[in-house]
Design an enzyme around this catalytic site. Structure first.
Site, PDB file in Angstrom:
ATOM      1  N   SER A  62     -27.150 -56.608 -29.056  1.00  0.00           N
ATOM      2  CA  SER A  62     -28.208 -57.205 -28.240  1.00  0.00           C
ATOM      3  C   SER A  62     -27.966 -58.689 -28.037  1.00  0.00           C
ATOM      4  O   SER A  62     -26.984 -59.059 -27.417  1.00  0.00           O
ATOM      5  CB  SER A  62     -29.613 -56.925 -28.757  1.00  0.00           C
ATOM      6  OG  SER A  62     -30.541 -57.202 -27.719  1.00  0.00           O
ATOM      7  N   HIS A  64     -33.951 -71.997 -26.955  1.00  0.00           N
ATOM      8  CA  HIS A  64     -34.316 -73.017 -25.974  1.00  0.00           C
ATOM      9  C   HIS A  64     -34.919 -74.167 -26.766  1.00  0.00           C
ATOM     10  O   HIS A  64     -35.764 -73.938 -27.634  1.00  0.00           O
ATOM     11  CB  HIS A  64     -35.314 -72.479 -24.948  1.00  0.00           C
ATOM     12  CG  HIS A  64     -35.448 -73.380 -23.767  1.00  0.00           C
ATOM     13  ND1 HIS A  64     -34.533 -73.393 -22.743  1.00  0.00           N
ATOM     14  CD2 HIS A  64     -36.358 -74.322 -23.474  1.00  0.00           C
ATOM     15  CE1 HIS A  64     -34.898 -74.298 -21.847  1.00  0.00           C
ATOM     16  NE2 HIS A  64     -36.005 -74.883 -22.277  1.00  0.00           N
ATOM     17  N   CYS A  78     -29.847 -54.181 -32.509  1.00  0.00           N
ATOM     18  CA  CYS A  78     -29.930 -52.728 -32.607  1.00  0.00           C
ATOM     19  C   CYS A  78     -28.900 -52.282 -33.632  1.00  0.00           C
ATOM     20  O   CYS A  78     -27.884 -52.936 -33.817  1.00  0.00           O
ATOM     21  CB  CYS A  78     -29.616 -52.081 -31.259  1.00  0.00           C
ATOM     22  SG  CYS A  78     -30.696 -52.632 -29.940  1.00  0.00           S
TER      23      CYS A  78
END
EC number: 4.1.1.50
Length: 122
Positions: free
Chosen positions: A63, A68, A83
């Site tokens: 994944s 940010h 996952c």
């Protein structure tokens, strides 16, 4: 019941300003976090904003890890979504702490894709 993915959302407060604006440092932190959680790195992409701030993502076979930053607020928002049974998103936290040095971390855990075991087709 089975969950397809593990997702943690990190709110990182009181981080070091310089780290939050350090694009190469954030790239290295993402790579180190990938290694720490046992994931497989596909690529890392970051972008430096003007006058400040960095956004980045490590794309994983399992994944992604994203960040940010808001250096002016000493804040970073991160997602670690994985996952597979062999990957542990919480194992990324020490690497993140080592680089960003937050005074406070809020962690939200989300179980993704919860299904009945008999729904899984081989």
């Amino acid at each position: 019941m089975k969950q397809l993915g593990k997702h943690i959302i990190l709110e990182l407060w009181g981080c070091e300003n310089q780290a939050l604006d350090d694009q190469p440092g954030i790239e290295k932190m993402l790579v180190d976090a990938v290694k720490a959680c046992g994931a497989t790195l596909i690529c890392v992409k970051t972008h430096k904003f003007s006058p400040q701030g960095v956004t980045g993502v490590a794309v994983l076979s399992e994944s992604h890890i994203s960040i940010h930053t808001w250096p002016e607020l000493r804040y970073a928002a991160m997602d670690v979504f994985t996952c597979g049974e062999h990957v542990t998103p919480h194992d990324t936290i020490p690497e993140i702490q080592k680089f960003l040095k937050p005074e406070k971390i809020d962690v939200m855990d989300i179980k993704r894709g919860i299904i009945e075991v008999d729904e899984v087709k081989e």
